[in-house]
Design a protein around this motif. Structure first.
Motif, PDB file in Angstrom:
ATOM      1  N   GLU A 198      49.416  49.884  52.647  1.00  0.00           N
ATOM      2  CA  GLU A 198      50.739  50.515  52.704  1.00  0.00           C
ATOM      3  C   GLU A 198      51.823  49.523  53.098  1.00  0.00           C
ATOM      4  OE1 GLU A 198      50.610  53.940  55.256  1.00  0.00           O
ATOM      5  OE2 GLU A 198      49.254  55.028  53.917  1.00  0.00           O
ATOM      6  N   GLY A 199      51.495  48.585  53.978  1.00  0.00           N
ATOM      7  CA  GLY A 199      52.483  47.607  54.431  1.00  0.00           C
ATOM      8  C   GLY A 199      52.390  46.264  53.729  1.00  0.00           C
ATOM      9  N   ALA A 200      51.562  46.181  52.685  1.00  0.00           N
ATOM     10  CA  ALA A 200      51.370  44.906  51.997  1.00  0.00           C
ATOM     11  C   ALA A 200      52.631  44.498  51.241  1.00  0.00           C
ATOM     12  CB  ALA A 200      50.191  44.995  51.033  1.00  0.00           C
ATOM     13  N   GLU A 201      52.889  43.213  51.224  1.00  0.00           N
ATOM     14  CA  GLU A 201      54.044  42.684  50.497  1.00  0.00           C
ATOM     15  C   GLU A 201      53.763  42.676  49.005  1.00  0.00           C
ATOM     16  OE1 GLU A 201      55.673  39.024  51.892  1.00  0.00           O
ATOM     17  OE2 GLU A 201      55.257  39.521  53.994  1.00  0.00           O
ATOM     18  N   ARG A 202      54.825  42.785  48.229  1.00  0.00           N
ATOM     19  CA  ARG A 202      54.716  42.738  46.777  1.00  0.00           C
ATOM     20  C   ARG A 202      54.026  41.446  46.343  1.00  0.00           C
ATOM     21  NH1 ARG A 202      58.987  44.200  42.180  1.00  0.00           N
ATOM     22  NH2 ARG A 202      57.883  43.186  40.484  1.00  0.00           N
ATOM     23  N   ASP A 203      53.153  41.580  45.363  1.00  0.00           N
ATOM     24  CA  ASP A 203      52.389  40.486  44.767  1.00  0.00           C
ATOM     25  C   ASP A 203      51.356  39.868  45.704  1.00  0.00           C
ATOM     26  OD1 ASP A 203      53.525  40.735  42.220  1.00  0.00           O
ATOM     27  OD2 ASP A 203      55.194  39.411  42.742  1.00  0.00           O
ATOM     28  N   SER A 204      51.126  40.478  46.881  1.00  0.00           N
ATOM     29  CA  SER A 204      50.011  40.017  47.695  1.00  0.00           C
ATOM     30  C   SER A 204      48.723  40.461  47.004  1.00  0.00           C
ATOM     31  CB  SER A 204      50.111  40.563  49.123  1.00  0.00           C
ATOM     32  OG  SER A 204      50.092  41.966  49.138  1.00  0.00           O
TER      33      SER A 204
ATOM     34  N   GLN B  82      39.726  53.460  23.368  1.00  0.00           N
ATOM     35  CA  GLN B  82      40.812  53.123  24.282  1.00  0.00           C
ATOM     36  C   GLN B  82      40.587  51.703  24.775  1.00  0.00           C
ATOM     37  OE1 GLN B  82      40.700  56.108  27.366  1.00  0.00           O
ATOM     38  NE2 GLN B  82      41.798  57.590  26.114  1.00  0.00           N
ATOM     39  N   ARG B  83      41.590  50.881  24.572  1.00  0.00           N
ATOM     40  CA  ARG B  83      41.563  49.498  25.064  1.00  0.00           C
ATOM     41  C   ARG B  83      42.410  49.463  26.326  1.00  0.00           C
ATOM     42  NH1 ARG B  83      38.577  45.376  24.543  1.00  0.00           N
ATOM     43  NH2 ARG B  83      39.543  43.357  24.544  1.00  0.00           N
ATOM     44  N   LEU B  84      41.855  48.987  27.415  1.00  0.00           N
ATOM     45  CA  LEU B  84      42.549  48.948  28.693  1.00  0.00           C
ATOM     46  C   LEU B  84      43.633  47.881  28.697  1.00  0.00           C
ATOM     47  CD1 LEU B  84      42.523  50.097  31.632  1.00  0.00           C
ATOM     48  CD2 LEU B  84      41.138  48.089  32.215  1.00  0.00           C
ATOM     49  N   LYS B  85      44.830  48.278  29.066  1.00  0.00           N
ATOM     50  CA  LYS B  85      45.937  47.336  29.262  1.00  0.00           C
ATOM     51  C   LYS B  85      46.110  47.036  30.741  1.00  0.00           C
ATOM     52  CE  LYS B  85      47.291  46.882  24.991  1.00  0.00           C
ATOM     53  NZ  LYS B  85      47.367  45.589  24.322  1.00  0.00           N
ATOM     54  N   SER B  86      45.997  48.075  31.590  1.00  0.00           N
ATOM     55  CA  SER B  86      46.041  47.885  33.041  1.00  0.00           C
ATOM     56  C   SER B  86      45.448  49.104  33.719  1.00  0.00           C
ATOM     57  CB  SER B  86      47.472  47.642  33.530  1.00  0.00           C
ATOM     58  OG  SER B  86      48.256  48.809  33.382  1.00  0.00           O
ATOM     59  N   ALA B  87      45.025  48.901  34.956  1.00  0.00           N
ATOM     60  CA  ALA B  87      44.470  49.983  35.764  1.00  0.00           C
ATOM     61  C   ALA B  87      45.093  49.905  37.146  1.00  0.00           C
ATOM     62  CB  ALA B  87      42.947  49.851  35.865  1.00  0.00           C
ATOM     63  N   ALA B  88      45.414  51.075  37.704  1.00  0.00           N
ATOM     64  CA  ALA B  88      46.011  51.129  39.040  1.00  0.00           C
ATOM     65  C   ALA B  88      45.431  52.311  39.803  1.00  0.00           C
ATOM     66  CB  ALA B  88      47.530  51.265  38.935  1.00  0.00           C
ATOM     67  N   LEU B  89      45.270  52.127  41.090  1.00  0.00           N
ATOM     68  CA  LEU B  89      44.852  53.200  41.982  1.00  0.00           C
ATOM     69  C   LEU B  89      46.075  53.793  42.664  1.00  0.00           C
ATOM     70  CD1 LEU B  89      41.851  51.318  43.524  1.00  0.00           C
ATOM     71  CD2 LEU B  89      41.689  53.593  42.493  1.00  0.00           C
ATOM     72  N   ASP B  90      45.996  55.067  43.001  1.00  0.00           N
ATOM     73  CA  ASP B  90      47.077  55.668  43.780  1.00  0.00           C
ATOM     74  C   ASP B  90      46.961  55.205  45.236  1.00  0.00           C
ATOM     75  OD1 ASP B  90      44.939  57.241  44.717  1.00  0.00           O
ATOM     76  OD2 ASP B  90      46.151  59.047  44.765  1.00  0.00           O
ATOM     77  N   CYS B  91      47.935  55.601  46.045  1.00  0.00           N
ATOM     78  CA  CYS B  91      48.044  55.120  47.425  1.00  0.00           C
ATOM     79  C   CYS B  91      46.879  55.537  48.314  1.00  0.00           C
ATOM     80  CB  CYS B  91      49.362  55.582  48.038  1.00  0.00           C
ATOM     81  SG  CYS B  91      49.552  57.388  48.045  1.00  0.00           S
ATOM     82  N   ASP B  92      46.171  56.597  47.969  1.00  0.00           N
ATOM     83  CA  ASP B  92      45.028  57.061  48.753  1.00  0.00           C
ATOM     84  C   ASP B  92      43.706  56.496  48.248  1.00  0.00           C
ATOM     85  OD1 ASP B  92      46.617  58.735  50.384  1.00  0.00           O
ATOM     86  OD2 ASP B  92      46.549  60.316  48.874  1.00  0.00           O
TER      87      ASP B  92
ATOM     88  N   ASP C 263      40.627  52.617  55.851  1.00  0.00           N
ATOM     89  CA  ASP C 263      41.455  51.609  56.526  1.00  0.00           C
ATOM     90  C   ASP C 263      42.044  50.633  55.523  1.00  0.00           C
ATOM     91  OD1 ASP C 263      40.925  52.727  58.996  1.00  0.00           O
ATOM     92  OD2 ASP C 263      39.280  51.348  59.456  1.00  0.00           O
ATOM     93  N   THR C 264      41.305  50.325  54.476  1.00  0.00           N
ATOM     94  CA  THR C 264      41.809  49.381  53.464  1.00  0.00           C
ATOM     95  C   THR C 264      43.103  49.896  52.846  1.00  0.00           C
ATOM     96  OG1 THR C 264      39.588  48.593  52.950  1.00  0.00           O
ATOM     97  CG2 THR C 264      41.291  48.236  51.271  1.00  0.00           C
ATOM     98  N   PHE C 265      43.117  51.149  52.409  1.00  0.00           N
ATOM     99  CA  PHE C 265      44.329  51.675  51.773  1.00  0.00           C
ATOM    100  C   PHE C 265      45.446  51.874  52.787  1.00  0.00           C
ATOM    101  CE2 PHE C 265      41.344  52.357  48.371  1.00  0.00           C
ATOM    102  CZ  PHE C 265      42.089  51.955  47.282  1.00  0.00           C
ATOM    103  N   LYS C 266      45.098  52.154  54.031  1.00  0.00           N
ATOM    104  CA  LYS C 266      46.119  52.256  55.085  1.00  0.00           C
ATOM    105  C   LYS C 266      46.778  50.891  55.282  1.00  0.00           C
ATOM    106  CE  LYS C 266      48.190  54.705  58.178  1.00  0.00           C
ATOM    107  NZ  LYS C 266      49.257  55.569  57.711  1.00  0.00           N
ATOM    108  N   ARG C 267      45.988  49.829  55.292  1.00  0.00           N
ATOM    109  CA  ARG C 267      46.547  48.473  55.438  1.00  0.00           C
ATOM    110  C   ARG C 267      47.411  48.087  54.244  1.00  0.00           C
ATOM    111  NH1 ARG C 267      41.367  47.379  57.065  1.00  0.00           N
ATOM    112  NH2 ARG C 267      40.932  46.241  55.161  1.00  0.00           N
TER     113      ARG C 267
END
Length: 146
Positions: free
Chosen positions: A9-15, A87-97, A3-7
């Motif tokens: 989907e409609g989140a505004e940018r930079d929320s 490896q030094r982390l610059k950023s991390a991102a999850l996919d939509c699922d 449900d978290t990732f489903k919600r």
């Protein structure tokens, strides 16, 4: 999908959402792992894919030093602990699922245990496979073997 990732989907940018909420919603596989793709942050070169569990992901986010889960060793694997090729982390991102990670990293030297910059050096072309790069460092030298 949670449900978290489903919600989201409609989140505004930079929320923003609390990190713990997102970590709790990640879709780890039955072994408690998630695939993590490491990409050179400035060039976009895909370097490698490895696995992370929640502990390795939390350590990576806390220290910016990338840490994976080694399935063969059954323990945390801090990238570069034996080879020095960190490896030094610059950023991390999850996919939509919430079931795949993309790590933007600053790679020191080769990322591949073969001594190559990238693990993706076997190019499939028609009826053949072509080796697209040479090792930057002899693997024996990389891991202190004679």
């Amino acid at each position: 999908m949670t449900d978290t990732f489903k919600r989201l989907e409609g989140a505004e940018r930079d929320s923003r959402r609390p990190l713990g909420e997102i970590l709790d919603a990640i879709r780890f596989n039955d072994d408690g792992l998630i695939p993590a793709i490491a990409q050179q942050h400035d060039s976009g070169e895909v370097l490698m894919m490895a696995w992370m569990n929640r502990e390795s992901l939390e350590e990576t986010l806390a220290t910016s030093q990338v840490c994976y889960w080694s399935r063969s060793r059954g323990k945390l694997w801090r990238k570069g602990e034996s080879s020095g090729q960190q490896q030094r982390l610059k950023s991390a991102a999850l996919d939509c699922d919430g079931d795949t990670l993309l790590l933007q990293v600053e790679q020191t030297g080769p990322a591949c245990h073969t001594g190559r910059r990238s693990c993706f050096y076997v190019v499939l072309e028609g009826e053949q496979a072509r080796i697209a790069s040479a090792p930057l460092i002899d693997p024996a030298a990389l891991y202190g073997q004679s």
